[in-house]
Write a protein that holds these residues in place. Structure first.
Motif, mmCIF file in Angstrom:
data_model
loop_
_atom_site.group_PDB
_atom_site.id
_atom_site.type_symbol
_atom_site.label_atom_id
_atom_site.label_comp_id
_atom_site.label_asym_id
_atom_site.label_seq_id
_atom_site.Cartn_x
_atom_site.Cartn_y
_atom_site.Cartn_z
ATOM 1 N N VAL A 154 0.830 -1.200 0.000
ATOM 2 C CA VAL A 154 0.000 0.000 0.000
ATOM 3 C C VAL A 154 0.869 1.256 0.000
ATOM 4 O O VAL A 154 0.629 2.197 -0.776
ATOM 5 N N TYR A 155 1.886 1.275 0.850
ATOM 6 C CA TYR A 155 2.727 2.472 0.984
ATOM 7 C C TYR A 155 3.433 2.813 -0.323
ATOM 8 O O TYR A 155 3.349 3.948 -0.817
ATOM 9 N N TYR A 156 4.139 1.825 -0.886
ATOM 10 C CA TYR A 156 4.898 2.111 -2.105
ATOM 11 C C TYR A 156 3.992 2.156 -3.337
ATOM 12 O O TYR A 156 4.398 2.650 -4.396
ATOM 13 N N GLY A 157 2.754 1.629 -3.210
ATOM 14 C CA GLY A 157 1.829 1.708 -4.324
ATOM 15 C C GLY A 157 1.280 3.096 -4.529
ATOM 16 O O GLY A 157 0.983 3.511 -5.661
ATOM 17 N N ILE A 158 1.115 3.850 -3.442
ATOM 18 C CA ILE A 158 0.564 5.202 -3.553
ATOM 19 C C ILE A 158 1.650 6.278 -3.623
ATOM 20 O O ILE A 158 1.375 7.410 -4.008
ATOM 21 N N MET A 159 2.886 5.915 -3.261
ATOM 22 C CA MET A 159 3.982 6.876 -3.305
ATOM 23 C C MET A 159 4.550 6.953 -4.715
ATOM 24 O O MET A 159 4.511 5.977 -5.471
ATOM 25 N N PRO A 160 5.080 8.100 -5.122
ATOM 26 C CA PRO A 160 5.727 8.195 -6.436
ATOM 27 C C PRO A 160 6.952 7.278 -6.508
ATOM 28 O O PRO A 160 7.539 6.944 -5.486
ATOM 29 N N ARG A 161 7.298 6.911 -7.727
ATOM 30 C CA ARG A 161 8.405 5.950 -7.903
ATOM 31 C C ARG A 161 9.727 6.449 -7.324
ATOM 32 O O ARG A 161 10.558 5.649 -6.897
ATOM 33 N N ASN A 162 9.945 7.748 -7.311
ATOM 34 C CA ASN A 162 11.211 8.245 -6.781
ATOM 35 C C ASN A 162 11.341 8.072 -5.278
ATOM 36 O O ASN A 162 12.406 8.315 -4.710
ATOM 37 N N PRO A 192 13.891 3.505 -8.223
ATOM 38 C CA PRO A 192 12.712 3.857 -9.037
ATOM 39 C C PRO A 192 12.286 2.755 -10.002
ATOM 40 O O PRO A 192 11.102 2.632 -10.327
ATOM 41 N N SER A 193 13.242 1.937 -10.474
ATOM 42 C CA SER A 193 12.902 0.897 -11.446
ATOM 43 C C SER A 193 12.260 -0.323 -10.807
ATOM 44 O O SER A 193 11.704 -1.169 -11.506
ATOM 45 N N TRP A 194 12.319 -0.419 -9.486
ATOM 46 C CA TRP A 194 11.803 -1.612 -8.816
ATOM 47 C C TRP A 194 10.280 -1.667 -8.865
ATOM 48 O O TRP A 194 9.585 -0.666 -8.650
ATOM 49 N N SER A 195 9.777 -2.867 -9.104
ATOM 50 C CA SER A 195 8.346 -3.114 -8.998
ATOM 51 C C SER A 195 7.986 -3.336 -7.532
ATOM 52 O O SER A 195 8.868 -3.509 -6.674
ATOM 53 N N LEU A 196 6.700 -3.353 -7.243
ATOM 54 C CA LEU A 196 6.268 -3.634 -5.880
ATOM 55 C C LEU A 196 6.740 -5.013 -5.439
ATOM 56 O O LEU A 196 7.095 -5.218 -4.269
ATOM 57 N N TYR A 197 6.746 -5.958 -6.373
ATOM 58 C CA TYR A 197 7.189 -7.319 -6.038
ATOM 59 C C TYR A 197 8.650 -7.317 -5.622
ATOM 60 O O TYR A 197 9.025 -7.974 -4.643
ATOM 61 N N GLN A 198 9.492 -6.593 -6.341
ATOM 62 C CA GLN A 198 10.907 -6.542 -5.991
ATOM 63 C C GLN A 198 11.125 -5.899 -4.628
ATOM 64 O O GLN A 198 11.972 -6.348 -3.845
#
Length: 527
Positions: A42-50, A55-61
């Protein structure tokens, strides 16, 4: 993952390594980690990639790295081991689907010299998981011919004519490649068994046809033997292959020589020009190691070079090699230098458990022994002794690497073999004199050569987000300084040893495998 084995000696001082505290700690760590997984998503899903670790990491990674990092804390603090086997026991052959199990005899007595000689550690038989399960027809034919020769009472068959291949291969066939694989796991985890996560490396190398055979060594972990137990086992397998697979014969000088294909029936050592066969059909050996296995590969290559009794390997493939274990001991200066990328890798630096592991690993040797080039070849102290002030510069992370510039794509040394001017002589009076503020009798090279002089050509794979980045970079540059043909493959935003992970960015991993394939083909093409 819970380990039911008794507490090992190096766990004796760990409070959480004893029951019932061990169970309590493991359960709470697993439960809290499982609770955090949806929170991370949830946290990294709503936060910008930076705002992500990379930044290149997916949520799974992100979840993979954070999950492994928390579980790694269980491994260190509670003394849990992961995926280990008793190296003295043979597995059930019927349960092996991809490999066959064989035993290599203990290291021959005439080869128990140098670093592998230790009155406190006994040489023992070594188990090997050989990939693939069904031997290549040429392997069966060679073994049948050897068996027939040993039983025959008539003279051996006449040698093949020049240009003929003893295994019946076409004249333009590439050489046969054999790999010796040493798995990672910090010398206390994993196994050479085909079910181990580290077996993803030899499995891919075999399935893609890069190698004809790979011998995965079930070397003794520190739970079973300290230094130099693991090196003794690796050396035993290498000697077994050289003597039995390559047919090396002992010369009058005590060294072993591989005969030319057309001279395999002769017992005398070949002329100096023929010490290493030049034909394309000769078998080539590549040492392969990931993480701690890479550290062991470097030690094996150093022992082969220093003792000069066995023919050297043709190449080394190092995947996120551990090059500086010295930083884990609080008694030595290297521990004061923190490793980079703490937030983007699952490796930990928990001081007390890591120190206990290293003390067990060193056995009866003093803490300063960790600075031996056989253990920490790219440590600050070792590099400063062999390469002077320039060696210390290699320990600093290059700005271009931190910024992710493409200057890291490839680096390859000149390939010229020459003794380094700063090589240390074997005499104890010469050790480190005038080259470092402190002296250490273990930072020396008995052969009088440079730190990496005469090492085989090497391919090094490392992630630019892993904690070993700095020491691996120092290794590569140190090898370049000593004339080794070394090439680097950088995994963009890669964590430690990503080729053994069940999941990662497949574009990144496939890029690494393509470069490994290219490098292997270069080895095949060399005379």
């Amino acid at each position: 993952m819970y380990d039911k084995t008794p507490v090992y000696p190096h766990h004796a001082d760990l409070f959480w390594a004893y029951e019932p505290y061990k169970t309590i700690y493991v359960l709470q760590r697993i439960l809290t980690t499982l609770f955090l997984v949806p929170c991370w998503i949830v946290y990294y899903g709503i936060m910008p990639r930076n705002r992500r670790p990379r930044p290149s990491w997916s949520l799974y990674q992100i979840v993979v790295v954070k999950f492994m990092k928390r579980i790694s804390k269980v491994v260190e603090v509670a003394g849990v081991t992961w995926g280990t086997r008793d190296p003295t026991l043979e597995p059930e052959q019927v349960k092996l689907k991809e490999t066959r199990f064989e035993w290599a005899p203990p290291l021959p007595k005439d080869l128990r010299t140098g670093f592998v000689h230790d009155e406190h550690v006994e040489c023992k038989p070594v188990g090997m998981y050989v990939w693939p399960k069904d031997p290549h027809p040429s392997v069966l034919a060679r073994k049948a011919a050897k068996s027939a020769t040993e039983k025959a009472t008539v003279p051996a068959p006449q040698p093949a004519k020049d240009g003929d291949d003893p295994e019946g291969a076409p004249a333009d066939a590439p050489p046969r490649l054999i790999g010796v694989y040493l798995h990672g796991g910090g010398y206390c985890h994993y196994s050479a068994h085909e079910s181990s996560g580290t077996s993803r490396v030899p499995r891919r190398l075999i399935n893609d046809g890069y190698f004809q055979e790979i011998y995965a060594v079930e070397y003794r972990l520190l739970q079973h033997a300290p230094v130099p137990g693991a090196l003794q086992d690796a050396a035993a397998v290498y000697a077994h292959l050289v003597l039995n697979e390559l047919g090396a014969k002992k010369g009058e000088d005590g060294r072993y020589y591989i005969p030319e294909p057309s001279r395999r029936d002769k017992t005398h050592p070949p002329a100096e020009a023929d010490e290493i066969p030049k034909g394309r059909h000769r078998t080539k050996i590549v040492l392969i190691g990931d993480s701690a296995g890479g550290n062991l590969v470097l030690a094996l290559a150093r022992w082969i070079r220093d003792e000069a009794r066995l023919p050297p390997p043709d190449a080394m493939l190092l995947l996120s090699p551990s090059c500086d274990p010295s930083h884990t001991l609080p008694q030595v200066p290297a521990s004061r230098r923190p490793r980079p990328h703490e937030e983007t890798d699952y490796l930990l630096d928990t001081p007390e458990p890591r120190a206990l592991l290293q003390r067990t690993f060193l056995g009866h040797h003093p803490p300063e022994f960790v600075y031996s080039p056989y253990i920490s070849p790219s440590s600050e102290w070792v590099l400063s002794v062999f390469h002077g002030p320039a060696g210390l510069e290699d320990l600093q992370t290059v700005a271009d690497i931190r910024q992710g510039n493409d200057t890291r794509a490839w680096r390859e040394g000149p390939g010229e073999v020459a003794a380094h001017p700063n090589a240390i002589a074997a005499g104890p009076s010469d050790v480190a004199v005038g080259r470092t503020a402190c002296t250490n009798p273990y930072i020396r090279d008995p052969s009088g050569q440079g730190l990496f002089t005469n090492f085989p050509r090497t391919l090094v794979v490392v992630g630019d987000a892993e904690r070993l980045e700095r020491e691996v970079l120092a290794l590569e540059r140190g090898m370049e300084r000593d004339g080794v043909r070394v090439r680097m493959v950088w995994a963009k935003d890669g964590c430690h040893d990503l080729l053994i992970l069940a999941y990662w960015d497949e574009k990144v991993r496939e890029g690494i495998w393509r470069e490994i394939a290219r490098w292997v083909r270069e080895i095949e093409a060399e005379p």
